[in-house]
Structures are given as structure tokens and as C-alpha cells.
Design a protein around this motif. Structure first.
Motif, PDB file in Angstrom:
ATOM      1  N   ASP A 300       0.812  -1.213   0.000  1.00  0.00           N
ATOM      2  CA  ASP A 300       0.000   0.000   0.000  1.00  0.00           C
ATOM      3  C   ASP A 300       0.847   1.266   0.000  1.00  0.00           C
ATOM      4  O   ASP A 300       0.341   2.358   0.280  1.00  0.00           O
ATOM      5  CB  ASP A 300      -0.926   0.017   1.221  1.00  0.00           C
ATOM      6  N   ASN A 301       2.148   1.141  -0.314  1.00  0.00           N
ATOM      7  CA  ASN A 301       3.056   2.292  -0.333  1.00  0.00           C
ATOM      8  C   ASN A 301       3.255   2.904   1.043  1.00  0.00           C
ATOM      9  O   ASN A 301       3.723   4.036   1.157  1.00  0.00           O
ATOM     10  CB  ASN A 301       2.545   3.385  -1.278  1.00  0.00           C
ATOM     11  N   LEU A 302       2.897   2.180   2.105  1.00  0.00           N
ATOM     12  CA  LEU A 302       3.040   2.698   3.464  1.00  0.00           C
ATOM     13  C   LEU A 302       3.872   1.737   4.299  1.00  0.00           C
ATOM     14  O   LEU A 302       3.674   0.517   4.238  1.00  0.00           O
ATOM     15  CB  LEU A 302       1.666   2.909   4.118  1.00  0.00           C
ATOM     16  N   TYR A 303       4.791   2.297   5.063  1.00  0.00           N
ATOM     17  CA  TYR A 303       5.576   1.526   6.020  1.00  0.00           C
ATOM     18  C   TYR A 303       5.264   2.021   7.425  1.00  0.00           C
ATOM     19  O   TYR A 303       5.239   3.235   7.666  1.00  0.00           O
ATOM     20  CB  TYR A 303       7.077   1.694   5.768  1.00  0.00           C
ATOM     21  N   SER A 304       5.032   1.104   8.352  1.00  0.00           N
ATOM     22  CA  SER A 304       4.830   1.443   9.762  1.00  0.00           C
ATOM     23  C   SER A 304       6.160   1.280  10.488  1.00  0.00           C
ATOM     24  O   SER A 304       6.650   0.163  10.661  1.00  0.00           O
ATOM     25  CB  SER A 304       3.761   0.543  10.396  1.00  0.00           C
ATOM     26  N   ILE A 305       6.729   2.411  10.885  1.00  0.00           N
ATOM     27  CA  ILE A 305       7.994   2.393  11.611  1.00  0.00           C
ATOM     28  C   ILE A 305       7.676   2.286  13.098  1.00  0.00           C
ATOM     29  O   ILE A 305       6.973   3.136  13.650  1.00  0.00           O
ATOM     30  CB  ILE A 305       8.806   3.665  11.330  1.00  0.00           C
ATOM     31  N   GLU A 306       8.174   1.252  13.753  1.00  0.00           N
ATOM     32  CA  GLU A 306       7.943   1.036  15.174  1.00  0.00           C
ATOM     33  C   GLU A 306       9.233   1.299  15.945  1.00  0.00           C
ATOM     34  O   GLU A 306      10.249   0.648  15.708  1.00  0.00           O
ATOM     35  CB  GLU A 306       7.457  -0.392  15.440  1.00  0.00           C
ATOM     36  N   VAL A 307       9.167   2.259  16.869  1.00  0.00           N
ATOM     37  CA  VAL A 307      10.300   2.582  17.729  1.00  0.00           C
ATOM     38  C   VAL A 307       9.947   2.122  19.141  1.00  0.00           C
ATOM     39  O   VAL A 307       8.940   2.569  19.700  1.00  0.00           O
ATOM     40  CB  VAL A 307      10.619   4.079  17.713  1.00  0.00           C
ATOM     41  N   THR A 308      10.752   1.234  19.718  1.00  0.00           N
ATOM     42  CA  THR A 308      10.482   0.667  21.037  1.00  0.00           C
ATOM     43  C   THR A 308      11.657   0.947  21.962  1.00  0.00           C
ATOM     44  O   THR A 308      12.804   0.627  21.636  1.00  0.00           O
ATOM     45  CB  THR A 308      10.244  -0.848  20.948  1.00  0.00           C
ATOM     46  N   ILE A 309      11.338   1.557  23.126  1.00  0.00           N
ATOM     47  CA  ILE A 309      12.324   1.767  24.180  1.00  0.00           C
ATOM     48  C   ILE A 309      12.051   0.733  25.271  1.00  0.00           C
ATOM     49  O   ILE A 309      10.913   0.581  25.723  1.00  0.00           O
ATOM     50  CB  ILE A 309      12.232   3.188  24.760  1.00  0.00           C
ATOM     51  N   PHE A 317       7.973   0.788  25.780  1.00  0.00           N
ATOM     52  CA  PHE A 317       7.060   1.786  25.228  1.00  0.00           C
ATOM     53  C   PHE A 317       7.323   1.858  23.734  1.00  0.00           C
ATOM     54  O   PHE A 317       8.472   1.935  23.294  1.00  0.00           O
ATOM     55  CB  PHE A 317       7.274   3.161  25.866  1.00  0.00           C
ATOM     56  N   THR A 318       6.249   1.826  22.947  1.00  0.00           N
ATOM     57  CA  THR A 318       6.376   1.809  21.489  1.00  0.00           C
ATOM     58  C   THR A 318       5.559   2.932  20.879  1.00  0.00           C
ATOM     59  O   THR A 318       4.399   3.150  21.264  1.00  0.00           O
ATOM     60  CB  THR A 318       5.914   0.467  20.905  1.00  0.00           C
ATOM     61  N   ARG A 319       6.172   3.616  19.941  1.00  0.00           N
ATOM     62  CA  ARG A 319       5.447   4.594  19.132  1.00  0.00           C
ATOM     63  C   ARG A 319       5.612   4.224  17.671  1.00  0.00           C
ATOM     64  O   ARG A 319       6.646   3.712  17.244  1.00  0.00           O
ATOM     65  CB  ARG A 319       5.954   6.018  19.374  1.00  0.00           C
ATOM     66  N   ILE A 320       4.551   4.502  16.909  1.00  0.00           N
ATOM     67  CA  ILE A 320       4.514   4.116  15.496  1.00  0.00           C
ATOM     68  C   ILE A 320       4.389   5.360  14.640  1.00  0.00           C
ATOM     69  O   ILE A 320       3.585   6.248  14.927  1.00  0.00           O
ATOM     70  CB  ILE A 320       3.350   3.148  15.215  1.00  0.00           C
TER      71      ILE A 320
END
Length: 701
Positions: A300-309, A317-320
Motif C-alpha cells: 500500500d506504499n506505506l511503512y509502519s515504523i515502530e520505535v520501542t524503548i 514503550f512503542t510509538r509508530i
């Protein structure tokens, strides 16, 4: 003096003359020992001043304090636990030392307090004065300890004192994943022990527990720039985080959405301080706009970048962040004519293409060779003419040059067997949605779900289907028409007698001057001229008489243009138009021809050619005698004039113009239509036989 019962607290019996007395020892002072002995002296005096004495000792033992602790509520790391409890001592004159062991792995200090006695007695008068009050605050004796003890209640009748103390737990368990004994748990339980000692070595203690919970870190800021890119481009990710657990150590994980994790494919910088906060930044290059992987299962031309501390106790804690990565269509270079081979006598051709893609896409080549026909009507092209030419997709990114080969089993267009073939090529990547395009590679793009849907521009190249070669060919069209036999090509034939200023227009013709005697002043000959698009006519080129033996050979020497052949009579200085034609790819085509040149093939078989002397003569049209022919000079056409008045088709008796006239004759047109119908009706097997058949060699008569 008469003693009265109960006087001075003495209980006595006048009959038996016995008495008893109760006395309270408030403390076992002053020896600061668990036991002290006191001497009791009794003196009895009567009314006659008689005196009697006696003594006895009593041991006063110290009683240990009794400690009672309330349950302690759970606290989060870096939070304070509140401890409530009481201690009871029968001696209201005893001072106490209260020690609290917090069982804090990150703070080994115990809290120690000296608490005053409830009362203080005047040794002279024995009068008690209260000393300890509710609300009194006691500071710890231990250096570096910041806790405080507060007196919350006092019961003098029982000697019970209530107290409250708070303590800060910086972390649950031992902080730091690398520290000895670190357990990396989300919560830890500490055992709190309270010890109360009086001044006579009495000791009482009790324990309770506190549950210290880990708190997850928090990503406070997160940005990805730019927010939209093309495949093969890079982004920069940056952010900051914090943690209430100031002593926690942290790690970071970045799942880029394309299957890569952490700093793979780029550079990662991560910093943290002892306040529980930190920052991070990373760069990453997206080789493709949509790589199917467990992190991104949808194109879908979209990437979900997941940053986890993650902290050292397992708190996360994760933000997308959703990043748009656009596809870039593959690029197919225009196909040069030199890279496309004409169909040879075996029906084979090849096309060399060059294409590129900046993404790591799977690339496929689709080609319309022009030979897929409609199943219901073979005279119509197929609705889905493209075929896949890549057995295994080509993996980008890069530039690729590939040669494609194809074998024709028959003429691609039965209605025009010798027509040029238009070959179309297109490149598609793995983002092209065939379903949205109606199942066809050349389907509409308006229904594609993404921008730049993964299809290159279509490129077309035209190849000749002449099938010429060194092998003679016999076409058997009987019984519909008499057998046609084409003579072998005359190699290196010279068709022109003179050449002056027309060399530039007739580039490929060998214009050698004729040898021999000077031409007679009274003669007739054929002359070739170029008809320019502007209407101008070039200078004439005299043709040798042998040219009529191989007209196709003449046509093959001419470049693509418009030409006219004239009959020139020097006697009258006149020119008559014999034929006007176009040359395309070495073949002559009539200006009004809608069969792409198929009817410009002059019959040469003996069965269809009459002897020159037997040709019918049109009355009055003999070019030798000039009867009924008006000799007119060749008009000079004005610039912009695009046509020449064409003479009617004639057969000239006694001249070499018979074959030329036959090209334009109505009998020839009828013959051409018959040939077209016969060839069109041939199936592939007959077509192959037709192309490969070696005709017999004609015998000289």
C-alpha cells in the motif's frame, strides 16, 4: 492512732493483724539492665512508740517493647513507601531507639531514630511530666539518610506509641541489566524490618513487605523526515524518551517496516543519562516502496515504523510512525531500429531492450509480438496479445540489457502477410496490480491502488516481414491462380546509367555511368525521378534496360521516398509518366495501395507473362510510333504541388515497358487480390512449407 482500712493504700486485717500493699515500679532504673533488685523496708510503729522493722527484696525485670506494623501499599519505582506502625513498652519512662531496615537494593542505608520516653520523673518529688507528644518529628541518625519519623499517636495507659516513616525506592530490584544480581523483573518485593530497643536492653521487632513496581519508559517526541519519499531514498528518524525509574538502563529497537531492525541500512545514535531520559536518531534507506515481510504484509506504499524503548526491567514503550514510500515506475528506453532484427527466412527475429529501475523490485518483461490473433476470427488481433518473456523475474535495482528472441509460425496478420510487424514491449514491477488492470498488462491505470503503479511506458519497434533470403521461394497458389515463380535476386545489379545531382536523394544506388557508344539522338529510355514532399521533382536518373528484369531489385536499392518512372523520347523531347510509387523498407507500394504493398509484386511466371511480341497493343498508344500520343514536355511543377497527372495503365508492344505497365494494370490487381486471399487462408503448417520450400530450378527454354 487507729488505722483505717485502705489508708495510704494499705489493705489490713485488724483481727489477724496482717496487711498488704501494692506498688508500681515504672522502670527498672537506674542500672540499664534487663533486671534490677529493689529492697522493700517495712517499719511498724505502735501508739506507745514501739517500733518493729523488717525488709524484703523485689526484682524488677525489664519488658521488651512490642512492635506492630501495618501493611505497606505497593509503590512504583522512584516512589516513596509509607510505613505505619506502633511499639508498646510497659515502662513509660524508657526512651527507645527505632531502627528500620528497608531492604532497598539500591540504597543500603537503614533509618535509625532515638525516640524520647513518654514521661520524665522528678527524682526529688517523683512527679511525672510528659515528654513525647503527637506530631513530634525525629531526624535519622544515619548520615545520608533523608527519611523522617513522625509520632502519630500516644496511649499513656498502655505505653503505646504510633509512628510513620516514608522511604523512596529508586528502582525495583537492582538497577541496571549489567549490575550483579539484576533480575530484570517488572516488580520486586522488599522486606521491611523495624527494631525497637529500650534503655534496659529490651528489644522488639516486626516485619512487613512492600512491592515496588517498574514503570515503563515513555517516548516523548518522535519525528521522521521527510514524511514521504520515493523508493531508494532515505529518511532521518529522531526522538527523545524519559523514564520515572531514574536508575534504569535502556535500549532501543527500530523496526523500519521493510524487514530491517535497529540501525541496519543506516546509522543509529542513542544516548541516555542518569535522570532516566535520553535521545536517539537514525537514518535509513528504503530500497523498495513496499517489501512484503511480516512487518508489512500489505502492498500500500506505506511503512509502519515502530520505535520501542525497553528498560532493564522489561518495561517497554512503542510509538509508530507511518511513512509513505512511493513506487517509481521502471524505465524502458526507446528501442533503436538497429536493435530489432527483421524476420529471417526461418521466421525468427530478435529485439534487444535496455531498461532500469531504482527500486529493488521484481521486474518482468511483457511483449506483444503481433502474432496473437482472436480465437474466433484469426483475421483480428487478440484482445490480450502480450506474453510474459521472463521465466524468472529480474531483481532490481539496476540497468539491464536483454535480447529477446521469437519465432513466427506464420504471418502475424493474415490479411497482409508481408506487412511490417509492430512489436510492443513493456516492463512491469511487482507493484503492478493486474486485477485492477482487468487482468491485462496493458489495462487501464485509473483503477490502480497506488501512484506510479509499476508499469513502464510502452515502446514500439517495427520490423520487416519480407522473409527475403538467398534461397529461392516458390509460392504454389494453384488451382486458384496459375503457378507463380519469382526469379532469384540478381546480386549487385546496376540499374542506373547516369548520375549527377540526384546522388544525395538516391543514397544506396550504385550510379555508374554506362559504357559503350554514344546514344543515338533518336531513342526512348526510362527515367527515375524523386517526388519531394514540397512538390518539387528531382533531376532524372536514366535507368538501364536491364532494370526491368528485376524490379524488386531496383526497389531494394532505393531509400524510403516517393518516386516516378517516366518514358523519355529524345526525338520529341517529351516525358510520359509510366508509374508513380512509394518505396518503404525496400519494397514498392502504390500510392493508393491499402494492402501495404502486397499487390505491387509483379508476376513473373511464364504462365502469367506473354511474350513481348504477343502483348496486346492499345490502338494509338505505341510509344515507338507515337500514334495517338501527344508529345508534351514535362511540366515544371510549382513548389507545393504534391502530385503528377498519371497516365492510364498501358501495355506497350515492342518495348521493355511491359513489366512496368503490368504493375499498374487491372489484370495485375486482380492477380494480387487472389494471392492475398490464398496466403491469408493458409494455416501455419502450409505457411512454413511455403516459406521453406526450395523451388525447382527453371530450365532454359
Amino acid at each position: 492512732v487507729m488505722l483505717t482500712e485502705g489508708f495510704d493504700g494499705i489493705n489490713w486485717d485488724p483481727v489477724t493483724r496482717t496487711f498488704s500493699l501494692t506498688h508500681q515500679y515504672l522502670d527498672d532504673n537506674p542500672t540499664a539492665t534487663p533486671l534490677d533488685t529493689f529492697a522493700i523496708d517495712v517499719t511498724v510503729t505502735d501508739d506507745d512508740t514501739g517500733v518493729a522493722t523488717d525488709s524484703i527484696t523485689v526484682d524488677v525485670r525489664n519488658e521488651d517493647p512490642v512492635v506492630v506494623l501495618a501493611d505497606v501499599s505497593a509503590v512504583f519505582e522512584n516512589g516513596s513507601a509509607t510505613l505505619n506502625g506502633t511499639f508498646t513498652d510497659d515502662s513509660i519512662l524508657d526512651p527507645h531507639r527505632l531502627t528500620i531496615e528497608w531492604d532497598d537494593p539500591n540504597n543500603p542505608l537503614d533509618s535509625v531514630f532515638d525516640v524520647l520516653a513518654l514521661f520524665e520523673m522528678d527524682p526529688m518529688t517523683g512527679i511525672l511530666s510528659p515528654v513525647l507528644m503527637v506530631g513530634d518529628v525525629f531526624m535519622p541518625l544515619t548520615a545520608g539518610d533523608t527519611t523522617q519519623l513522625i509520632i502519630t499517636s500516644i496511649d499513656t495507659s498502655s505505653g503505646t506509641v504510633g509512628f510513620q516513616v516514608t522511604h523512596q525506592y529508586l528502582d525495583d530490584g537492582i538497577a541496571g541489566v549489567a549490575a550483579p544480581g539484576a533480575n530484570g523483573t517488572l516488580s520486586d518485593t522488599s522486606i521491611i524490618r523495624v527494631i525497637v530497643e529500650d534503655d534496659d536492653m529490651g528489644l522488639g521487632q516486626s516485619t512487613t513487605t512492600v512491592n515496588v513496581l517498574n514503570l515503563d519508559p515513555v517516548i516523548d517526541t518522535l519525528s521522521v523526515l521527510p514524511a514521504s519519499i520515493n523508493e531508494s531514498e532515505s529518511v532521518t528518524l529522531s526522538g527523545s524518551f524519559s523514564d520515572v525509574g531514574a536508575q534504569d538502563f535502556h535500549s532501543i529497537e527500530i523496526r523500519w517496516g521493510d524487514g530491517l531492525v535497529d540501525g541496519e541500512g543506516g546509522a543509529l545514535t542513542f544516548t541516555q543519562d542518569f535522570s532516566g531520559s535520553g535521545s536517539f536518531s537514525a537514518t535509513h534507506t528504503y530500497a523498495d516502496n513496499d517489501t512484503l515481510n511480516p512487518d508489512d504484509p500489505i502492498r500500500d506504499n506505506l511503512y509502519s515504523i515502530e520505535v520501542t524503548i525497553t528498560d532493564d526491567d522489561g518495561g517497554q514503550f512503542t510509538r509508530i510512525f507511518v511513512l509513505e514510500v512511493l513506487n517509481v515506475n521502471p524505465v524502458l528506453n526507446p528501442i533503436a531500429q538497429a536493435d530489432a532484427e527483421d524476420v529471417n527466412s526461418g521466421g525468427e527475429t530478435s529485439v534487444t531492450i535496455t531498461f532500469s529501475d531504482i527500486g529493488t523490485d521484481e521486474l518482468n518483461i511483457w511483449v506483444d509480438w503481433g502474432d496473437i490473433r482472436d480465437l474466433g476470427d484469426p483475421f483480428l488481433p487478440g484482445s490480450n496479445p502480450y506474453v510474459l518473456e521472463t521465466a524468472t523475474p529480474i531483481l532490481g535495482a539496476g540497468t539491464f540489457t536483454i535480447t529477446l528472441t521469437h519465432t513466427y509460425l506464420g504471418p502475424p496478420n493474415p490479411l497482409s502477410p508481408a506487412a511490417d510487424i509492430e512489436i510492443f514491449v513493456v516492463i512491469v514491477d511487482d507493484d503492478f496490480n493486474f486485477a485492477a488492470a482487468g487482468g491485462q498488462v496493458d489495462g487501464p491505470l485509473t483503477t490502480q491502488p497506488i501512484v506510479d503503479p509499476g508499469r513502464s511506458d510502452f515502446q514500439m519497434v517495427t520490423i520487416s516481414n519480407s522473409g527475403t533470403g538467398t534461397t529461392p521461394i516458390r509460392i504454389d497458389t494453384t488451382p486458384q491462380v496459375p503457378r507463380l515463380v519469382f526469379p532469384s535476386r540478381a546480386e549487385n545489379m546496376l540499374f542506373f546509367q547516369v548520375s549527377t545531382s540526384t546522388e544525395g536523394l538516391l543514397q544506396r544506388v550504385d550510379l555508374r555511368a554506362a559504357t559503350g557508344e554514344a546514344k543515338a539522338t533518336n531513342e526512348s529510355y526510362l527515367e527515375l525521378r524523386v517526388l519531394a514532399a514540397s512538390g518539387e521533382i528531382s533531376e532524372g536518373v536514366r535507368l538501364k534496360s536491364e532494370v526491368l528484369n528485376d524490379l524488386p531489385g531496383l526497389f531494394r536499392t532505393l531509400t524510403d521516398n516517393r518516386y516516378a518512372i517516366f518514358l523519355v523520347r529524345t526525338e520529341t523531347n517529351t516525358r510520359r509518366l509510366v508509374i508513380e510509387f512509394f518505396v518503404r523498407n525496400g519494397r514498392a507500394i502504390d500510392p493508393g495501395d491499402d494492402s501495404e504493398g502486397t499487390r505491387d509484386r509483379p508476376p513473373t511466371d511464364e504462365d502469367t507473362q506473354q511474350n513481348v511480341n504477343e502483348q496486346p497493343v492499345v490502338p494509338g498508344d505505341d510509344p515507338v510510333t507515337g500514334d495517338s500520343l501527344k508529345s508534351t514536355a514535362l511540366p515544371v511543377l510549382p513548389k507545393g504541388h504534391s502530385s503528377i497527372d498519371r497516365l492510364p495503365s498501358h501495355s506497350y508492344s515492342g518495348t521493355p515497358l511491359i513489366a512496368t505497365a503490368l504493375v499498374m494494370s487491372s489484370s495485375y490487381r486482380s492477380w494480387a487480390r487472389q494471392v492475398d486471399r490464398t496466403v491469408a487462408a493458409a494455416d501455419r503448417r502450409k505457411w512454413l512449407q511455403l516459406r521453406r520450400y526450395r523451388p525447382y530450378k527453371r530450365k532454359n527454354p
